[in-house]
Scaffold this motif. Structure first.
Motif, PDB file in Angstrom:
ATOM      1  N   ARG A   1       1.772   1.025 -26.094  1.00  0.00           N
ATOM      2  CA  ARG A   1       0.659   0.136 -25.778  1.00  0.00           C
ATOM      3  C   ARG A   1      -0.517   0.955 -25.260  1.00  0.00           C
ATOM      4  O   ARG A   1      -0.356   2.102 -24.828  1.00  0.00           O
ATOM      5  N   ALA A   2      -1.707   0.345 -25.279  1.00  0.00           N
ATOM      6  CA  ALA A   2      -2.926   1.062 -24.918  1.00  0.00           C
ATOM      7  C   ALA A   2      -3.226   1.025 -23.429  1.00  0.00           C
ATOM      8  O   ALA A   2      -4.063   1.786 -22.952  1.00  0.00           O
TER       9      ALA A   2
ATOM     10  N   ALA B   1      -2.551  -3.842 -19.362  1.00  0.00           N
ATOM     11  CA  ALA B   1      -2.821  -5.221 -19.760  1.00  0.00           C
ATOM     12  C   ALA B   1      -2.944  -5.394 -21.265  1.00  0.00           C
ATOM     13  O   ALA B   1      -3.358  -6.453 -21.740  1.00  0.00           O
ATOM     14  N   GLN B   2      -2.583  -4.360 -22.031  1.00  0.00           N
ATOM     15  CA  GLN B   2      -2.729  -4.418 -23.485  1.00  0.00           C
ATOM     16  C   GLN B   2      -1.347  -4.259 -24.126  1.00  0.00           C
ATOM     17  O   GLN B   2      -0.742  -3.201 -24.018  1.00  0.00           O
TER      18      GLN B   2
ATOM     19  N   ASN C   1      -0.365  -3.916 -27.161  1.00  0.00           N
ATOM     20  CA  ASN C   1      -0.243  -3.097 -28.373  1.00  0.00           C
ATOM     21  C   ASN C   1      -1.108  -1.843 -28.261  1.00  0.00           C
ATOM     22  O   ASN C   1      -1.947  -1.715 -27.358  1.00  0.00           O
TER      23      ASN C   1
ATOM     24  N   ARG D   1      -4.116   0.713 -29.630  1.00  0.00           N
ATOM     25  CA  ARG D   1      -5.379   0.638 -30.352  1.00  0.00           C
ATOM     26  C   ARG D   1      -5.172   1.172 -31.758  1.00  0.00           C
ATOM     27  O   ARG D   1      -4.231   1.921 -32.027  1.00  0.00           O
TER      28      ARG D   1
ATOM     29  N   ARG E   1       1.214   3.390 -18.065  1.00  0.00           N
ATOM     30  CA  ARG E   1       0.289   2.483 -18.741  1.00  0.00           C
ATOM     31  C   ARG E   1       0.641   2.307 -20.212  1.00  0.00           C
ATOM     32  O   ARG E   1       0.299   1.301 -20.826  1.00  0.00           O
TER      33      ARG E   1
ATOM     34  N   ASP F   1      -5.547   1.291 -11.970  1.00  0.00           N
ATOM     35  CA  ASP F   1      -4.984   0.302 -12.886  1.00  0.00           C
ATOM     36  C   ASP F   1      -3.538  -0.025 -12.523  1.00  0.00           C
ATOM     37  O   ASP F   1      -3.113  -1.189 -12.558  1.00  0.00           O
TER      38      ASP F   1
END
Length: 462
Positions: free
Chosen positions: A168-169, A172-173, A175, A177, A215, A249
């Protein structure tokens, strides 16, 4: 590289057990490991090869992204008001999206030859470039891993391949990019790739696993990967707390700083290597120390990317294993990495010889840093023994005593001068598993490797 032949060497002095020892015999066994290392042998045995300079062990480069060698030196301009790690990363992805397996082999081989010239004899390759330029799996899912392994074999470098879980990117993402599409890997894919490489039987190659970062992988996926690993004795690496934005983050999404979350959520042990670990709290350092995990600091890259300074005094004070890596490869020499590790602390604290510890009998800064990098590097690479000792792989460096910075230096200060006073190459010869790969300061296959590298670079940067 062919199997090692038993060999005997004699050195005027060599770095053994954390200090220089005089008149050292080093015997290579048929397995390419040291079978006997003895100091105080007054004259060279008749059958011994007499080495012409002081001998150091080869070091482990504990963190490498080989493909980024094709980007080194190409991001040192700023076209906007702001340039930081994240803007550098976006530009670096352009190379990641273009490089082919053939180019990857050529770039890795050149890089590893340069590392050998810089004193590394084993590299931990943090490998996340898994798929083709469309993000699709190759017919052989290990295609890019084999390209790296082939490059290591071409150069004669030992390799610890660490396939990376990257899904993931950001926190909170869910998937990746689109420009990260080549990196995708599930826990099962990563575990399978590790097993494939580990069981390949390739000389000088072993394998572990990596998690890109907190992350970039969900807690559930990290847990699944660790279930696959089980209690297997393999290295486990992770990027952590490199950038303050990453720390913020993580704090926003988990309520904890990255290292605190990692220590609380997962069963860390001596297999774990925390790469960078730049931004820390004192309690985090204490917890990592209690776990047995190590850290990997990459001074030249952390300086190049503006990451910040690791809390070296407290990591050393708590006895945390500390390896070094060259990461993005703006530098490929371990003496310079150790120099800048210490210099960064001198500038930060406005003191000298920060890493030295007279109270514990370690008054030599270079000696303490080298010993830390030696033992921790072996651990990071999954090597049971490392250095100039019985049972370790027969890797060594022979310094040129007439090199700039070493000429006229008393033997007791050779390491100090090599780390802090040499600004030109000083390594005359390098041996890996008892076989010579560098002679008279040149890699034995340097010319053909350079030609292949130039072809690859011309294709990547037309």
């Amino acid at each position: 590289m062919t199997a090692a032949q038993p060999a005997l060497f004699w050195a005027p002095y060599a770095w053994l057990d954390g200090q220089w020892k005089q008149q050292v015999c080093l015997q290579v066994g048929p397995d390419g490991h040291w079978s006997d290392v003895i100091a105080g042998v007054a004259s060279a045995p008749e059958q011994a090869t007499v080495l012409q300079g002081p001998v150091l062990p080869g070091l482990v480069n504990a963190h490498s992204h080989a493909f980024q060698r094709a980007f080194a030196g190409l991001s040192e301009r700023r076209a906007s008001e702001q340039d930081d790690f994240w803007s550098w990363r976006d530009r670096m992805y352009g190379v990641a999206l273009r490089i082919t397996p053939q180019q990857m082999r050529a770039v890795a081989a050149q890089l590893y030859a340069e590392m050998l010239l810089g004193g590394y004899t084993q590299v931990c390759e943090f490998h996340y470039l898994h798929h083709d330029d469309r993000g699709l799996a190759y017919a052989d899912p290990a295609t890019m891993a084999w390209a790296i392994a082939d490059g290591a074999a071409d150069a004669g470098m030992g390799l610890t391949l660490l396939p990376v879980l990257y899904e993931r990117a950001g926190f909170a993402q869910p998937n990746l990019r689109n420009d990260q599409r080549r990196f995708a890997g599930t826990p099962d894919f990563i575990a399978g790739l590790q097993k494939t490489v580990a069981q390949s039987g390739r000389p000088l190659v072993n394998a572990g696993v990596s998690v890109h970062s907190l992350r970039a992988a969900s807690p559930a996926s990290i847990t699944r990967l660790l279930e696959q690993v089980g209690d297997s004795d393999m290295p486990i690496h992770i990027h952590i707390a490199e950038q303050m934005q990453e720390v913020r983050d993580c704090l926003a999404h988990t309520g904890k700083h990255p290292i605190a979350w990692l220590c609380d959520a997962l069963p860390l042990d001596a297999r774990w290597q925390l790469v960078h670990a730049t931004h820390t709290e004192p309690a985090e350092i204490e917890t990592v120390a209690a776990s047995g995990a190590g850290i990997v600091i990459c001074p030249s890259t952390e300086g190049n990317l503006g990451d910040g300074f690791a809390d070296l005094p407290h990591w050393l004070q708590h006895g945390v294993p500390m390896a070094i890596g060259s990461d993005s490869h703006v530098c490929r020499q371990w003496n310079e990495e150790l120099r800048w590790l210490e210099y960064g602390q001198r500038m930060r604290l406005q003191q000298r010889n920060v890493a030295a510890s007279p109270a514990t009998g370690q008054s030599a800064t270079a000696g303490r840093l080298l010993e830390a990098a030696l033992s921790a590097g072996g651990q990071a690479a999954g090597q049971k023994r490392w250095g100039l000792q019985n049972g370790a792989r027969a890797d060594m460096l022979v310094l040129n005593p007439r090199a700039s910075g070493l000429l006229g230096i008393p033997s007791s200060h050779t390491l100090d001068a090599y780390v802090f006073a040499c600004d030109t190459p000083a390594i005359d010869a390098v041996y890996v598993a008892g076989q010579q790969v560098v002679a008279q300061g040149r890699h034995l296959r340097g010319e053909p490797l350079a030609r292949d590298f130039l072809e690859a670079m011309n294709g990547l940067h037309p």
